[in-house]
Motif scaffolding. Structure first.
Motif, short mmCIF file in Angstrom:
data_model
loop_
_atom_site.label_atom_id
_atom_site.label_comp_id
_atom_site.label_asym_id
_atom_site.label_seq_id
_atom_site.Cartn_x
_atom_site.Cartn_y
_atom_site.Cartn_z
N ARG A 237 41.77 50.31 39.70
CA ARG A 237 43.06 49.64 39.84
C ARG A 237 43.83 50.16 41.05
N VAL A 263 46.93 42.43 39.15
CA VAL A 263 45.69 42.82 38.46
C VAL A 263 45.90 42.47 36.99
N VAL A 276 37.03 42.76 36.42
CA VAL A 276 38.47 42.88 36.60
C VAL A 276 38.95 41.61 37.31
#
Length: 357
Positions: A237, A263, A276
């Motif tokens: 991240r 995100v 992701v």
């Protein structure tokens, strides 16, 4: 009893010339009296017809000039903001120009038809012509023409409403159902689209049942990043956030991005991978470019940070390395006592004692 003419008196026969002159004189007098009785009616009717025609032409010319000035003012206002920050949010000048010209052409045609048609009916009424049969015949002809050219009428009406409602314009990328591509020309009957392969589609406006405009409002760029399940999610991240923040500060991506890249989290988790998902609001028509740039930069950032994507290159094995399975003998079917080969190779059991002996 008898009558006799006096001596020297002779009766003359009637002369034809005198009769024709008298008849002509009588006819002329009758005509003059008829003209004298009706000249005022003719004069008033003629002046009325002339007045109707003059008023219709003047009114038509004034309305056409007003519509032309209105369209020119709209085009000048668009050209004034073109190239500025406000102009970037508006539709392009060519689209506005074609839309305004199409609307102006429709309004001018409708105005001319209504004014001249009304003037023609008023002139016929001033001539004391019965309009009922004429209107009935026109109605029947209109119905027949409507049934015969219903596709043309449908295309025309659909094109008018598409332009008035500004459903799409030149430069927009649309999905019209029957075809998709970039709009290069908008007409009252046909819309021209250029497909992804360069082909030109001619789509009748009456055939379009739904329209998906990909160039109005804003677009969404979505990117899926698939990494190994052993990677640290917080590290992944942080690398993605740093990369997207740097992208949002550089030209021309700071204009194409209309919001921060978010995100969203893990979209899927499997035994050998996890995905992701990223999302960003972009300028219309720029989502694909933003997605490509995001993938490019995220891949480079992952390579620098040591994060390995799923599907990357596997470690190579040296050609001169010994094969550990080379010294191992292949398994034998005779090693298993329950195999058919082992049972066939085992000796036969000795015969038992003869009970009948």
């Amino acid at each position: 009893m008898s009558w006799s003419l006096p001596t020297g008196v002779v009766l003359a026969a009637p002369h034809p010339a005198s009769d024709s002159i008298g008849e002509a004189t009588e006819r002329a007098n009758d005509a003059a009296s008829w003209v004298g009785e009706n000249w005022s009616t003719w004069l008033s009717g003629g002046l009325r017809i002339i007045l109707i025609i003059v008023i219709a032409l003047v009114l038509r010319q004034l309305l056409r000039k007003a519509l032309t000035r209105l369209i020119a003012r709209m085009n000048r206002s668009v050209q004034a903001v073109e190239g500025t920050a406000l102009g970037g949010l508006l539709v392009n000048a060519e689209r506005r120009r074609q839309r305004s010209e199409a609307i102006g052409s429709v309004l001018r045609s409708v105005t001319s038809f209504l004014i001249l048609g009304t003037a023609a009916l008023m002139v016929l009424g001033a001539l004391n012509i019965n309009l009922a049969p004429l209107l009935a015949s026109a109605g029947v002809a209109g119905v027949a023409l409507g049934f015969g050219a219903r596709n043309l009428v449908t295309d025309f009406l659909s094109g008018v409403f598409m332009i008035l409602e500004d459903q799409y314009g030149v430069g927009d990328t649309i999905d019209a159902g029957v075809a998709s591509g970039e709009v290069i020309e908008v007409g009252l009957r046909v819309t021209k689209l250029r497909g992804e392969g360069g082909e030109i589609w001619y789509v009748r406006n009456g055939e379009v049942k739904r329209i998906g405009n990909l160039s109005q409002g804003w677009a969404t760029a979505g990117v899926d990043v698939t990494v190994r399940p052993t990677e640290d999610l917080d590290h992944v991240r942080s690398v993605i956030v740093a990369t997207t923040e740097q992208l949002a500060k550089e030209d021309p991506w700071n204009e194409r991005l209309w919001g921060p890249v978010e995100v969203l989290g893990l979209d899927s988790v499997q035994l050998d991978s996890m995905t992701v998902r990223l999302s960003a609001k972009t300028m219309p028509g720029q989502s694909l470019r933003v997605e490509r740039e995001l993938r490019w930069r995220i891949k480079r950032a992952f390579d620098e940070s040591g994060i390995q994507l799923v599907g990357g290159a596997l470690p190579l094995v040296a050609d001169d390395a010994p094969d550990p399975s080379a010294a191992v003998a292949p398994p034998s079917a005779l090693a298993s006592p329950t195999s058919p080969q082992s049972s066939e190779a085992s000796p036969l059991p000795p015969p038992g004692p003869n009970v009948n002996k």
